[in-house]
Design an enzyme around this catalytic site. Sequence first.
Site, short mmCIF file in Angstrom:
data_model
loop_
_atom_site.label_atom_id
_atom_site.label_comp_id
_atom_site.label_asym_id
_atom_site.label_seq_id
_atom_site.Cartn_x
_atom_site.Cartn_y
_atom_site.Cartn_z
N GLU A 184 0.82 -1.22 0.00
CA GLU A 184 0.00 0.00 0.00
C GLU A 184 0.86 1.27 0.00
OE1 GLU A 184 -2.95 -0.33 -0.67
OE2 GLU A 184 -3.67 -2.24 0.14
N HIS B 285 -2.77 2.09 8.33
CA HIS B 285 -3.87 1.31 7.77
C HIS B 285 -4.01 0.01 8.55
CE1 HIS B 285 -6.33 -0.97 5.01
NE2 HIS B 285 -5.37 -1.84 4.80
N HIS C 117 -13.00 -3.59 3.80
CA HIS C 117 -11.56 -3.84 3.87
C HIS C 117 -10.96 -3.35 5.20
CE1 HIS C 117 -7.41 -3.92 1.75
NE2 HIS C 117 -7.24 -3.72 3.04
N HIS D 182 -7.25 -3.30 9.82
CA HIS D 182 -8.53 -3.97 9.54
C HIS D 182 -9.33 -4.15 10.82
CE1 HIS D 182 -6.31 -6.15 5.94
NE2 HIS D 182 -6.41 -4.84 5.75
#
Length: 284
Positions: free
Chosen positions: A116, A139, A210, A141
Amino acid sequence: MNNILNAPFLTELVRTCTNMYNHGWDERNSGNISILLDEADVSACLDVTHVLRTIPTGFSAPELNGRYFLVTGTGKYFKNVQVAPDENLGLVRVVDSGRSVELLWGFSDGGTFTSEFPAHMMSHTARLSVSPENRVVMHCHPANLLAMTYVHDLDERSFTRTLWQMCTECVFIFPEGVNVLPWMVCGTNEIGQATAEKMKTARLVVWAHHGIYAAGRDLDETFGLIETAEKAAEIYLKIAHLPLLQTITDEQLHQLEMRFHVKAREGYLNIRPVQSGPEGARDR
Ligand code: 2HA
Ligand code: ZN
């Protein structure tokens, strides 16, 4: 020269990766973090003229030329960062207008930066344009926010209002709200560009089905943003199937704005004149 393993930027990142893993936000190789570093802090523990490898990025980010980032590696597990930081993390300098980076430390098993990386670098550029203090992009989840994207309207105003209503602190922790991207293929320049565009108006960007992206001045602020939104999503999932008897009203959200000297995103509360059009007319 100081040992990089004792540098506060490194020990804080290791601690944060471990903490995020322990929260259940980063299963297997999921999640990634990048931190913008000052050259002075890097040169206190590394010879910045000693380049280990040059790695192409596949995109350009001219605004970041010459900048240093500590970043998590592709395919690496957050749970392992604490036992082998030099394999799982890398310290890079952006060169060639962002088309490549020079590895100065880390990725010692021949690895490279997170898949990413485009979303990270484009998000750094976007956040720096509105907030020069921004240093961190993160980032992960988190289960409740992710679950919420299956059962809640993905309209950003609606999604934000629900989160604000779930915990008193939300409106003053993230008064700009959360932005939401529809499902897209991850790891691409396209999702990077879309995320960066959303990052211009909010530090939190939900990726439907996501996970979430967050940006902030430091690891604590960025982690805290996700932690707060995730708690709100957890409350939502606990109550969404039950009859709602009361909630935090718009008048109460407005009182919080006044008390904590923040301004909720324009048009998101039904107290002030709302924006015209169907967005402003919505109630949730
Ligand atoms: O790093 O989370 O989005 C793995 C991911 C990709
Ligand atoms: Zn992910």
